[in-house]
Design a protein around this motif. Structure first.
Motif, PDB file in Angstrom:
ATOM      1  N   SER A   1       0.833  -1.209   0.000  1.00  0.00           N
ATOM      2  CA  SER A   1       0.000   0.000   0.000  1.00  0.00           C
ATOM      3  C   SER A   1       0.866   1.256   0.000  1.00  0.00           C
ATOM      4  O   SER A   1       0.494   2.261  -0.606  1.00  0.00           O
ATOM      5  CB  SER A   1      -0.956   0.008   1.191  1.00  0.00           C
ATOM      6  N   SER A   2       2.019   1.201   0.638  1.00  0.00           N
ATOM      7  CA  SER A   2       2.927   2.350   0.604  1.00  0.00           C
ATOM      8  C   SER A   2       3.653   2.447  -0.730  1.00  0.00           C
ATOM      9  O   SER A   2       4.063   3.535  -1.137  1.00  0.00           O
ATOM     10  CB  SER A   2       3.956   2.244   1.729  1.00  0.00           C
ATOM     11  N   GLY A   3       3.797   1.313  -1.407  1.00  0.00           N
ATOM     12  CA  GLY A   3       4.435   1.324  -2.724  1.00  0.00           C
ATOM     13  C   GLY A   3       3.626   2.070  -3.764  1.00  0.00           C
ATOM     14  O   GLY A   3       4.172   2.534  -4.765  1.00  0.00           O
ATOM     15  N   VAL A   4       2.331   2.188  -3.542  1.00  0.00           N
ATOM     16  CA  VAL A   4       1.490   2.962  -4.451  1.00  0.00           C
ATOM     17  C   VAL A   4       1.823   4.447  -4.326  1.00  0.00           C
ATOM     18  O   VAL A   4       1.891   5.172  -5.315  1.00  0.00           O
ATOM     19  CB  VAL A   4      -0.011   2.708  -4.141  1.00  0.00           C
ATOM     20  N   ILE A   5       2.076   4.872  -3.093  1.00  0.00           N
ATOM     21  CA  ILE A   5       2.375   6.281  -2.842  1.00  0.00           C
ATOM     22  C   ILE A   5       3.818   6.611  -3.228  1.00  0.00           C
ATOM     23  O   ILE A   5       4.075   7.605  -3.900  1.00  0.00           O
ATOM     24  CB  ILE A   5       2.134   6.620  -1.353  1.00  0.00           C
ATOM     25  N   ARG A   6       4.763   5.769  -2.786  1.00  0.00           N
ATOM     26  CA  ARG A   6       6.194   6.007  -3.032  1.00  0.00           C
ATOM     27  C   ARG A   6       6.843   4.748  -3.599  1.00  0.00           C
ATOM     28  O   ARG A   6       7.469   3.980  -2.868  1.00  0.00           O
ATOM     29  CB  ARG A   6       6.914   6.377  -1.730  1.00  0.00           C
ATOM     30  N   PRO A   7       6.702   4.486  -4.894  1.00  0.00           N
ATOM     31  CA  PRO A   7       7.273   3.262  -5.473  1.00  0.00           C
ATOM     32  C   PRO A   7       8.804   3.216  -5.413  1.00  0.00           C
ATOM     33  O   PRO A   7       9.394   2.145  -5.449  1.00  0.00           O
ATOM     34  CB  PRO A   7       6.776   3.260  -6.916  1.00  0.00           C
ATOM     35  N   ASP A   8       9.453   4.378  -5.269  1.00  0.00           N
ATOM     36  CA  ASP A   8      10.915   4.410  -5.184  1.00  0.00           C
ATOM     37  C   ASP A   8      11.430   3.818  -3.873  1.00  0.00           C
ATOM     38  O   ASP A   8      12.586   3.406  -3.777  1.00  0.00           O
ATOM     39  CB  ASP A   8      11.425   5.845  -5.354  1.00  0.00           C
ATOM     40  N   ARG A   9      10.593   3.719  -2.857  1.00  0.00           N
ATOM     41  CA  ARG A   9      11.009   3.174  -1.550  1.00  0.00           C
ATOM     42  C   ARG A   9      10.574   1.722  -1.361  1.00  0.00           C
ATOM     43  O   ARG A   9      10.724   1.161  -0.284  1.00  0.00           O
ATOM     44  CB  ARG A   9      10.428   4.031  -0.426  1.00  0.00           C
ATOM     45  N   MET A  10      10.065   1.112  -2.414  1.00  0.00           N
ATOM     46  CA  MET A  10       9.522  -0.241  -2.322  1.00  0.00           C
ATOM     47  C   MET A  10      10.582  -1.246  -1.852  1.00  0.00           C
ATOM     48  O   MET A  10      10.358  -2.012  -0.910  1.00  0.00           O
ATOM     49  CB  MET A  10       8.963  -0.655  -3.679  1.00  0.00           C
ATOM     50  N   MET A  11      11.732  -1.268  -2.481  1.00  0.00           N
ATOM     51  CA  MET A  11      12.771  -2.242  -2.120  1.00  0.00           C
ATOM     52  C   MET A  11      13.349  -1.957  -0.736  1.00  0.00           C
ATOM     53  O   MET A  11      13.695  -2.881  -0.004  1.00  0.00           O
ATOM     54  CB  MET A  11      13.891  -2.256  -3.167  1.00  0.00           C
ATOM     55  N   GLN A  12      13.453  -0.711  -0.390  1.00  0.00           N
ATOM     56  CA  GLN A  12      13.972  -0.348   0.927  1.00  0.00           C
ATOM     57  C   GLN A  12      13.039  -0.844   2.039  1.00  0.00           C
ATOM     58  O   GLN A  12      13.492  -1.295   3.081  1.00  0.00           O
ATOM     59  CB  GLN A  12      14.121   1.170   0.994  1.00  0.00           C
ATOM     60  N   ASN A  13      11.747  -0.818   1.786  1.00  0.00           N
ATOM     61  CA  ASN A  13      10.769  -1.216   2.794  1.00  0.00           C
ATOM     62  C   ASN A  13      10.608  -2.732   2.920  1.00  0.00           C
ATOM     63  O   ASN A  13       9.944  -3.200   3.835  1.00  0.00           O
ATOM     64  CB  ASN A  13       9.413  -0.575   2.506  1.00  0.00           C
ATOM     65  N   THR A  14      11.194  -3.505   2.024  1.00  0.00           N
ATOM     66  CA  THR A  14      11.073  -4.962   2.122  1.00  0.00           C
ATOM     67  C   THR A  14      11.925  -5.547   3.245  1.00  0.00           C
ATOM     68  O   THR A  14      11.859  -6.753   3.498  1.00  0.00           O
ATOM     69  CB  THR A  14      11.460  -5.650   0.802  1.00  0.00           C
ATOM     70  N   LEU A  15      12.694  -4.720   3.927  1.00  0.00           N
ATOM     71  CA  LEU A  15      13.523  -5.195   5.033  1.00  0.00           C
ATOM     72  C   LEU A  15      12.694  -5.914   6.096  1.00  0.00           C
ATOM     73  O   LEU A  15      13.139  -6.906   6.672  1.00  0.00           O
ATOM     74  CB  LEU A  15      14.287  -4.024   5.659  1.00  0.00           C
ATOM     75  N   CYS A  16      11.487  -5.447   6.338  1.00  0.00           N
ATOM     76  CA  CYS A  16      10.620  -6.071   7.352  1.00  0.00           C
ATOM     77  C   CYS A  16      10.329  -7.530   7.002  1.00  0.00           C
ATOM     78  O   CYS A  16      10.427  -8.415   7.859  1.00  0.00           O
ATOM     79  CB  CYS A  16       9.298  -5.329   7.453  1.00  0.00           C
ATOM     80  N   ALA A  17       9.965  -7.769   5.758  1.00  0.00           N
ATOM     81  CA  ALA A  17       9.641  -9.127   5.328  1.00  0.00           C
ATOM     82  C   ALA A  17      10.882 -10.022   5.367  1.00  0.00           C
ATOM     83  O   ALA A  17      10.793 -11.199   5.726  1.00  0.00           O
ATOM     84  CB  ALA A  17       9.038  -9.094   3.930  1.00  0.00           C
ATOM     85  N   ILE A  18      12.021  -9.470   5.026  1.00  0.00           N
ATOM     86  CA  ILE A  18      13.266 -10.246   5.061  1.00  0.00           C
ATOM     87  C   ILE A  18      13.609 -10.628   6.495  1.00  0.00           C
ATOM     88  O   ILE A  18      13.976 -11.772   6.779  1.00  0.00           O
ATOM     89  CB  ILE A  18      14.408  -9.452   4.400  1.00  0.00           C
ATOM     90  N   MET A  19      13.480  -9.677   7.405  1.00  0.00           N
ATOM     91  CA  MET A  19      13.790  -9.970   8.811  1.00  0.00           C
ATOM     92  C   MET A  19      12.825 -11.003   9.389  1.00  0.00           C
ATOM     93  O   MET A  19      13.211 -11.822  10.221  1.00  0.00           O
ATOM     94  CB  MET A  19      13.772  -8.686   9.632  1.00  0.00           C
ATOM     95  N   ALA A  20      11.589 -10.993   8.947  1.00  0.00           N
ATOM     96  CA  ALA A  20      10.629 -11.988   9.421  1.00  0.00           C
ATOM     97  C   ALA A  20      11.025 -13.383   8.942  1.00  0.00           C
ATOM     98  O   ALA A  20      10.878 -14.366   9.676  1.00  0.00           O
ATOM     99  CB  ALA A  20       9.224 -11.628   8.955  1.00  0.00           C
TER     100      ALA A  20
END
Length: 164
Positions: free
Chosen positions: A42-61
Protein backbone atom coordinates in the motif's frame (compact mmCIF):
# COMPACT_ATOMS: atom_id res chain seq x y z
CA UNK A 1 5.90 -54.56 25.26
CA UNK A 2 5.91 -51.94 27.98
CA UNK A 3 9.64 -51.36 27.60
CA UNK A 4 9.19 -50.68 23.89
CA UNK A 5 6.53 -48.08 24.64
CA UNK A 6 8.60 -46.46 27.38
CA UNK A 7 11.73 -46.32 25.20
CA UNK A 8 9.74 -44.59 22.43
CA UNK A 9 8.42 -41.86 24.70
CA UNK A 10 11.82 -40.21 25.06
CA UNK A 11 12.25 -40.08 21.28
CA UNK A 12 8.73 -38.70 20.99
CA UNK A 13 9.67 -35.69 23.14
CA UNK A 14 12.70 -35.07 20.94
CA UNK A 15 10.59 -35.29 17.79
CA UNK A 16 8.02 -32.99 19.34
CA UNK A 17 10.76 -30.45 20.10
CA UNK A 18 11.93 -30.71 16.50
CA UNK A 19 8.40 -30.10 15.22
CA UNK A 20 7.45 -27.21 17.48
CA UNK A 21 10.65 -25.33 16.75
CA UNK A 22 9.94 -25.16 13.02
CA UNK A 23 6.14 -24.85 13.31
CA UNK A 24 6.08 -21.90 15.71
CA UNK A 25 8.91 -20.00 14.01
CA UNK A 26 7.26 -20.41 10.61
CA UNK A 27 3.95 -19.16 12.02
CA UNK A 28 5.78 -16.12 13.42
CA UNK A 29 7.65 -15.56 10.16
CA UNK A 30 4.49 -15.84 8.07
CA UNK A 31 2.60 -13.42 10.31
CA UNK A 32 5.45 -10.92 10.21
CA UNK A 33 5.72 -11.20 6.44
CA UNK A 34 1.98 -10.95 5.82
CA UNK A 35 1.39 -8.05 8.19
CA UNK A 36 4.31 -5.96 6.93
CA UNK A 37 3.71 -6.84 3.27
CA UNK A 38 0.30 -5.23 3.34
CA UNK A 39 1.93 -1.97 4.38
CA UNK A 40 4.77 -2.40 1.88
CA UNK A 41 2.40 -2.72 -1.07
CA UNK A 42 0.00 0.00 0.00
CA UNK A 43 2.93 2.35 0.60
CA UNK A 44 4.43 1.32 -2.72
CA UNK A 45 1.49 2.96 -4.45
CA UNK A 46 2.37 6.28 -2.84
CA UNK A 47 6.19 6.01 -3.03
CA UNK A 48 7.27 3.26 -5.47
CA UNK A 49 10.92 4.41 -5.18
CA UNK A 50 11.01 3.17 -1.55
CA UNK A 51 9.52 -0.24 -2.32
CA UNK A 52 12.77 -2.24 -2.12
CA UNK A 53 13.97 -0.35 0.93
CA UNK A 54 10.77 -1.22 2.79
CA UNK A 55 11.07 -4.96 2.12
CA UNK A 56 13.52 -5.20 5.03
CA UNK A 57 10.62 -6.07 7.35
CA UNK A 58 9.64 -9.13 5.33
CA UNK A 59 13.27 -10.25 5.06
CA UNK A 60 13.79 -9.97 8.81
CA UNK A 61 10.63 -11.99 9.42
CA UNK A 62 11.93 -14.79 7.21
CA UNK A 63 15.13 -15.04 9.23
CA UNK A 64 12.99 -16.34 12.10
CA UNK A 65 12.08 -19.40 10.04
CA UNK A 66 15.79 -20.04 9.51
CA UNK A 67 16.29 -20.03 13.29
CA UNK A 68 13.63 -22.73 13.64
CA UNK A 69 15.09 -24.72 10.76
CA UNK A 70 18.58 -24.72 12.28
CA UNK A 71 17.27 -25.88 15.64
CA UNK A 72 15.10 -28.57 14.03
CA UNK A 73 18.06 -29.94 12.09
CA UNK A 74 20.23 -30.04 15.22
CA UNK A 75 17.51 -31.83 17.18
CA UNK A 76 16.66 -34.29 14.40
CA UNK A 77 20.30 -35.30 14.00
CA UNK A 78 20.44 -36.39 17.64
CA UNK A 79 17.13 -38.27 17.91
CA UNK A 80 17.72 -41.97 18.47
CA UNK A 81 15.51 -44.94 19.22
CA UNK A 82 16.90 -45.32 22.73
CA UNK A 83 17.22 -41.86 24.15
CA UNK A 84 17.53 -40.74 27.76
CA UNK A 85 14.41 -39.04 29.10
CA UNK A 86 16.58 -36.10 30.17
CA UNK A 87 17.75 -35.66 26.57
CA UNK A 88 14.22 -35.88 25.18
CA UNK A 89 12.94 -33.26 27.60
CA UNK A 90 15.82 -30.90 26.81
CA UNK A 91 15.16 -31.32 23.09
CA UNK A 92 11.51 -30.48 23.68
CA UNK A 93 12.50 -27.47 25.78
CA UNK A 94 14.94 -26.29 23.13
CA UNK A 95 12.27 -26.56 20.45
CA UNK A 96 9.79 -24.66 22.57
CA UNK A 97 12.35 -21.97 23.40
CA UNK A 98 13.20 -21.14 19.81
CA UNK A 99 9.65 -21.70 18.57
CA UNK A 100 7.87 -19.46 21.03
CA UNK A 101 10.56 -16.77 20.86
CA UNK A 102 10.30 -16.86 17.07
CA UNK A 103 6.52 -16.61 17.28
CA UNK A 104 6.71 -13.56 19.54
CA UNK A 105 9.39 -11.97 17.37
CA UNK A 106 7.28 -12.54 14.25
CA UNK A 107 4.32 -10.78 15.83
CA UNK A 108 6.56 -7.89 16.86
CA UNK A 109 8.16 -7.61 13.41
CA UNK A 110 4.76 -7.65 11.73
CA UNK A 111 3.30 -4.92 13.89
CA UNK A 112 6.42 -2.74 13.81
CA UNK A 113 6.85 -3.33 10.07
CA UNK A 114 3.28 -2.37 9.32
CA UNK A 115 3.38 0.86 11.31
CA UNK A 116 6.99 1.66 10.43
CA UNK A 117 6.61 1.28 6.66
CA UNK A 118 3.49 3.44 6.61
CA UNK A 119 5.17 6.11 8.76
CA UNK A 120 8.48 6.12 6.88
CA UNK A 121 6.61 6.47 3.59
CA UNK A 122 5.13 9.73 4.81
CA UNK A 123 8.32 10.87 6.59
CA UNK A 124 11.50 9.17 5.25
CA UNK A 125 13.56 10.29 8.27
CA UNK A 126 11.65 7.73 10.37
CA UNK A 127 13.22 4.83 8.44
CA UNK A 128 16.30 4.53 10.69
CA UNK A 129 14.11 4.42 13.79
CA UNK A 130 11.99 1.70 12.19
CA UNK A 131 15.08 -0.37 11.41
CA UNK A 132 16.32 -0.07 15.00
CA UNK A 133 13.01 -1.22 16.42
CA UNK A 134 12.92 -4.09 13.90
CA UNK A 135 16.37 -5.16 15.11
CA UNK A 136 15.10 -5.17 18.70
CA UNK A 137 12.19 -7.38 17.61
CA UNK A 138 14.47 -9.74 15.66
CA UNK A 139 16.79 -10.16 18.63
CA UNK A 140 13.91 -11.79 20.54
CA UNK A 141 14.11 -14.71 18.12
CA UNK A 142 17.88 -14.79 18.39
CA UNK A 143 17.62 -15.14 22.17
CA UNK A 144 15.52 -18.25 21.65
CA UNK A 145 18.14 -19.75 19.33
CA UNK A 146 20.92 -19.09 21.82
CA UNK A 147 18.98 -20.68 24.67
CA UNK A 148 18.01 -23.67 22.53
CA UNK A 149 21.61 -24.28 21.45
CA UNK A 150 22.74 -24.09 25.07
CA UNK A 151 20.07 -26.61 26.04
CA UNK A 152 20.96 -28.93 23.17
CA UNK A 153 24.66 -28.91 24.05
CA UNK A 154 23.76 -29.84 27.63
CA UNK A 155 21.38 -32.59 26.54
CA UNK A 156 24.18 -35.12 25.92
CA UNK A 157 26.50 -34.27 28.84
CA UNK A 158 26.74 -36.76 31.74
CA UNK A 159 23.69 -38.67 30.56
CA UNK A 160 23.29 -42.31 31.52
CA UNK A 161 21.73 -44.27 28.70
CA UNK A 162 18.45 -46.03 29.47
CA UNK A 163 18.81 -49.76 29.98
CA UNK A 164 15.47 -50.97 28.61
Amino acid sequence: MLSAIVSGIQSFFGALGCAVSIIFTVIGASYGTAKSSGAIFSSGVIRPDRMMQNTLCAIMAQVLAIYGLVTSVIISNSIEEKLALYTGFLQLGAGLAVGLCGLAAGFAIGIVGDAGVRASTQQPRLYVGMVLILIFAEVLGLYGVIVSILMLTRSKLNVTQCSY
